[in-house]
Design a protein around this motif. Structure first.
Motif, PDB file in Angstrom:
ATOM      1  N   MET A 171      -4.698   4.828 -15.406  1.00  0.00           N
ATOM      2  CA  MET A 171      -4.607   4.417 -14.006  1.00  0.00           C
ATOM      3  C   MET A 171      -5.864   3.676 -13.571  1.00  0.00           C
ATOM      4  SD  MET A 171      -2.665   7.511 -12.180  1.00  0.00           S
ATOM      5  CE  MET A 171      -3.751   8.749 -12.837  1.00  0.00           C
ATOM      6  N   THR A 206       1.899  10.947 -11.030  1.00  0.00           N
ATOM      7  CA  THR A 206       1.444  12.335 -11.081  1.00  0.00           C
ATOM      8  C   THR A 206       2.562  13.249 -11.567  1.00  0.00           C
ATOM      9  OG1 THR A 206       0.173  11.795  -9.110  1.00  0.00           O
ATOM     10  CG2 THR A 206       0.217  14.083  -9.764  1.00  0.00           C
ATOM     11  N   MET A 207       3.768  13.027 -11.034  1.00  0.00           N
ATOM     12  CA  MET A 207       4.921  13.828 -11.450  1.00  0.00           C
ATOM     13  C   MET A 207       5.134  13.724 -12.953  1.00  0.00           C
ATOM     14  SD  MET A 207       6.559  15.698  -9.526  1.00  0.00           S
ATOM     15  CE  MET A 207       8.066  15.963 -10.454  1.00  0.00           C
ATOM     16  N   ILE A 218       0.847  -1.205   0.000  1.00  0.00           N
ATOM     17  CA  ILE A 218       0.000   0.000   0.000  1.00  0.00           C
ATOM     18  C   ILE A 218       0.876   1.246   0.000  1.00  0.00           C
ATOM     19  CG2 ILE A 218      -1.604   1.347   1.397  1.00  0.00           C
ATOM     20  CD1 ILE A 218      -2.803  -1.272   2.367  1.00  0.00           C
ATOM     21  N   GLY A 219       1.919   1.213   0.840  1.00  0.00           N
ATOM     22  CA  GLY A 219       2.825   2.360   0.898  1.00  0.00           C
ATOM     23  C   GLY A 219       3.487   2.623  -0.441  1.00  0.00           C
ATOM     24  N   LEU A 220       4.019   1.558  -1.066  1.00  0.00           N
ATOM     25  CA  LEU A 220       4.713   1.757  -2.336  1.00  0.00           C
ATOM     26  C   LEU A 220       3.741   2.133  -3.446  1.00  0.00           C
ATOM     27  CD1 LEU A 220       7.605  -0.813  -2.473  1.00  0.00           C
ATOM     28  CD2 LEU A 220       7.691   1.639  -2.212  1.00  0.00           C
ATOM     29  N   ILE A 262       2.830  15.612 -15.055  1.00  0.00           N
ATOM     30  CA  ILE A 262       3.071  17.052 -15.094  1.00  0.00           C
ATOM     31  C   ILE A 262       4.255  17.382 -15.994  1.00  0.00           C
ATOM     32  CG2 ILE A 262       3.823  18.990 -13.692  1.00  0.00           C
ATOM     33  CD1 ILE A 262       2.195  17.717 -11.431  1.00  0.00           C
ATOM     34  N   ILE A 263       5.310  16.546 -15.881  1.00  0.00           N
ATOM     35  CA  ILE A 263       6.499  16.806 -16.695  1.00  0.00           C
ATOM     36  C   ILE A 263       6.216  16.514 -18.167  1.00  0.00           C
ATOM     37  CG2 ILE A 263       8.884  16.119 -17.098  1.00  0.00           C
ATOM     38  CD1 ILE A 263       9.074  15.474 -14.161  1.00  0.00           C
ATOM     39  N   ALA A 313       1.252   4.119  -3.057  1.00  0.00           N
ATOM     40  CA  ALA A 313       1.128   5.571  -2.927  1.00  0.00           C
ATOM     41  C   ALA A 313       2.334   6.263  -3.540  1.00  0.00           C
ATOM     42  CB  ALA A 313       0.976   5.958  -1.460  1.00  0.00           C
ATOM     43  N   ALA A 314       3.532   5.699  -3.296  1.00  0.00           N
ATOM     44  CA  ALA A 314       4.739   6.310  -3.857  1.00  0.00           C
ATOM     45  C   ALA A 314       4.688   6.294  -5.381  1.00  0.00           C
ATOM     46  CB  ALA A 314       5.971   5.565  -3.360  1.00  0.00           C
ATOM     47  N   LYS A 330       2.078   6.162  -7.271  1.00  0.00           N
ATOM     48  CA  LYS A 330       1.066   7.097  -7.774  1.00  0.00           C
ATOM     49  C   LYS A 330       1.633   8.509  -7.810  1.00  0.00           C
ATOM     50  CE  LYS A 330      -3.310   4.859  -7.080  1.00  0.00           C
ATOM     51  NZ  LYS A 330      -4.135   4.372  -5.983  1.00  0.00           N
ATOM     52  N   ALA A 331       2.451   8.835  -6.785  1.00  0.00           N
ATOM     53  CA  ALA A 331       3.077  10.156  -6.773  1.00  0.00           C
ATOM     54  C   ALA A 331       4.001  10.299  -7.982  1.00  0.00           C
ATOM     55  CB  ALA A 331       3.844  10.371  -5.478  1.00  0.00           C
TER      56      ALA A 331
END
Lengths: 347, 331
Positions: A199, A181-182, A170-172, A185-186, A174-175, A177-178
């Motif tokens: 996604m 998102t990055m 679950i933690g990874l 944007i790039i 979230a990472a 997904k971040a």
């Protein structure tokens, strides 16, 4: 037990007769869903007409609708579902944990992140790809593999606890997904809406070109899993028994993890993160055919394919003229199912 | 730890928050100076610098501070309520539930007024909190904390998938909704904050009033009941506070993760487990974290900005993994 032995000699197969019936029924279900998927949509045909068209006897218009628009996405859905479900079955066997599945341990999120990164890095100013799209599955595979490796590494603490594995997942997730998102944007702007679909998991807009890359990837993966499935049976007994019986446990585990990752990577590259299929399908399969690896993986793959094809069919027919990504339906069914499993699992 | 030290910590936290708010107003892509900011208050002259300060930077700093505070306090209350070190509005799906309802309102019914967004966020947060509450107490003894976390993650995954599905219904709203969903304190509207502020204030105030009862609840259900606490009432009141704080925060800034999970742990290790101190201190630390992340997010890929949700995830994920690994409750 009534059994069938189709081959004798160096390679032998032993199949329970009841399993054969169930497998035939599942396969018939798959064909039925496939025909229904070809028949239904914005323009509807009768199932018989759709069947004839698939075989190549339809009128030119029907042929065009089925073969140009519907077939590619149906086949991508089929391959993605089968691959995700087989990967889920392998993972559940490997970690001996009914809750393991590619999306819960972050593999799909890792694959998605790698896909958006790939598109962001290899797009020029005109939004054209500078390298062949055939490399996309490889990128997804690497993303999924890196995440799987990290999850395994971070969850290891004097052995492996199933729940910890998923918590770290679950933690990874979230990472990852971040990271996605990055990258959105790039990367080029047009991708934002595409990445959104990605996604969620959707087979909308699949082409024959994608089918041609994905199908061999999935077929080779599935066949390798089936050939190796007897080793997976040993893994399910746990390390001590498997070593006692002469299995190279670590080597085989690595091999199966790599296979599962490859299957997930191929699915994510073309269908995005269709969630919960890798969790549900193996469970349903286990109820149907038991936990013998060969039949289990085959049944799981068939069920996974049916689930994703149905989700896609629902997504493009229920809310006409709009299309809902297939992943929405799998998540809407899968999440409650997962919670139900949590209540049932002991410890 | 003496009361004096605790008060000192609170004081330092307050000062830090104010300094960071000021820094958040001064630093960024448009060059502004401390003097320019001061002038924009005393002698506003309509220059570009003054307009940026007054209409962009100040709302942004205020929003970051309020949202960080609310999320962190909601995290403290949830962790005590669920007896779960990994509980927080984002992990258990409260943020996703609020996000789902807001997007549904935006996309399906075209609502855009501040009041309706706020209420939709509250309804969504309340629904998710209710689900969490039911799952936490269903069966003979409910789910273990770790399983609860997994169930929450599944709820969050479900809500966010359906949210993304809804986005296909209305292309025109896609941009607005995606921007909102990214979770950011940039470009948010000050009016929205003002319309949510009463609820956030009520949440903060209510949390402070409930702090003593939360202390008792933290000792465990049986002890609390033995000490004469109406545990049912306390739990429902605490759940309502979570809805106010987390729902309000999501209405303004979209779902921002990990503030509600990291801060309570840091705050607890510094100021102890007395909620009367823990809650305000967590609120300040939450404001500090979000302000600092927001300032950093302007400089990483200048001239573009990293959504502050990505920043908090970058800090929060290692922390989450650390807690998950440490967790004595390994089941």
């Amino acid at each position: 037990m009534k059994a069938i032995r189709p081959l004798r000699g160096a390679v032998s197969l032993l199949i329970e007769q009841k399993t054969v019936y169930k497998m035939t029924a599942l396969f018939a279900g798959l064909v039925a869903v496939l025909i229904a998927s070809a028949a239904l949509g914005d323009i509807k045909f009768s199932p018989i007409a759709a069947f004839q068209t698939i075989l190549g006897f339809g009128d030119p218009f029907q042929h065009m609708v089925v073969y140009s628009f519907r077939m590619p996405r149906i086949l991508v859905a089929l391959c993605a579902g089968a691959a995700l479900a087989a990967a889920g079955a392998i993972l559940q066997g490997l970690v001996r944990n009914p809750l393991a599945s590619p999306d819960l341990i972050g593999m799909t999120a890792g694959g998605s992140a790698a896909v958006t990164a790939f598109l962001a890095i290899f797009s020029d100013k005109n939004n054209a790809l500078t390298v062949s799209i055939a490399w996309l599955p490889l990128a997804a595979f690497i993303g999924a593999a890196v995440t799987a490796f990290l999850v395994y590494l971070l969850a290891w603490k004097n052995g492996m606890s199933p729940i910890r594995l998923i918590l770290i997942g679950i933690g990874l997730t979230a990472a990852m997904k971040a990271v996605t998102t990055m990258m959105m944007i790039i990367g080029p702007i047009y991708q934002a809406s595409k990445a959104n679909m990605w996604m969620t998991g959707s087979v909308n807009g699949s082409s024959w070109g994608e089918v041609m890359i994905m199908a061999p990837w999935a077929v080779i993966g599935l066949i390798s899993v089936l050939i190796a499935s007897r080793h997976l049976n040993m893994q399910q007994f746990g390390d001590e028994l498997a070593i006692g019986a002469g299995a190279h446990v670590e080597r085989q585990r690595f091999f199966f993890l790599a296979l599962a990752t490859a299957l997930v990577g191929g699915a994510v590259a073309f269908a995005g993160g269709i969630g919960f299929v890798g969790l549900m399908a193996p469970h349903i399969a286990r109820r149907l055919v038991g936990s013998h690896a060969g039949p289990l993986i085959t049944a799981a793959a068939l069920i996974g394919a049916i689930l994703v094809m149905l989700a896609d069919l629902a997504g493009r027919t229920l809310f006409l003229p709009l299309e809902v990504p297939a992943g929405v339906f799998t998540a809407a069914i899968g999440a409650p199912y997962f919670i139900y499993l949590l209540f049932r699992t002991k410890g | 730890m003496t009361t004096g030290t605790k008060a000192g910590l609170l004081f330092i936290g307050t000062v830090m928050t104010i300094i960071l708010m000021a820094a958040s107003v001064v630093y960024g892509y448009t060059d502004t100076t401390w003097k320019g900011v001061y002038d924009s208050f005393t002698s506003f002259n309509g220059s570009n610098e003054h307009i940026v300060v007054q209409t962009v930077r100040i709302p942004r700093a205020l929003i970051a501070a309020c949202i960080g505070m609310s999320l962190a306090m909601a995290g403290v209350i949830m962790q005590t309520l669920m007896k779960n070190p990994l509980a927080s509005p984002d992990i258990l799906g409260i943020n996703a539930g609020a996000g789902f309802f807001v997007v549904m309102g935006l996309v399906m019914f075209g609502v855009g007024s501040n009041q309706s967004i706020t209420w939709l966020a509250f309804i969504g947060a309340a629904l998710a909190q209710f689900l969490v509450f039911v799952l936490g107490s269903a069966g003979r003894e409910g789910l273990t904390p770790m399983k609860m976390t997994l169930a929450g993650a599944a709820i969050a995954a479900m809500f966010s998938s359906i949210t993304q599905g809804f986005l296909v219904f209305n292309e025109a709203m896609l941009d607005q909704a995606l921007f909102w969903l990214a979770g950011s304190v940039q470009g948010r509207n000050l009016d929205l904050l003002l319309s949510v502020l009463p609820y956030l204030a009520a949440g903060v105030l209510g949390a402070m009033l409930l702090a003593g009862k939360l202390n008792v609840l933290a000792m465990g259900e049986d002890v609390a009941r033995g000490l004469g606490l109406h545990t049912g009432f306390t739990k429902i009141a605490a759940s309502l506070l979570v809805v106010l704080l987390a729902g309000g925060a999501v209405a303004v800034a979209g779902p921002i993760g990990f503030v509600g999970i990291i801060i309570p742990h840091i705050a607890r290790s510094w100021i102890g487990i007395d909620h009367r101190w823990l809650l305000p201190f967590s609120g300040l630390l939450g404001a500090i974290l979000l302000l600092a992340s927001d300032i950093a997010s302007r400089y990483i890929i200048m001239p573009q900005e990293v959504p502050v949700g990505v920043m908090t995830a970058a800090i929060g994920v290692p922390f989450f993994i650390h807690i998950a690994r440490k967790g004595g409750m390994s089941r």
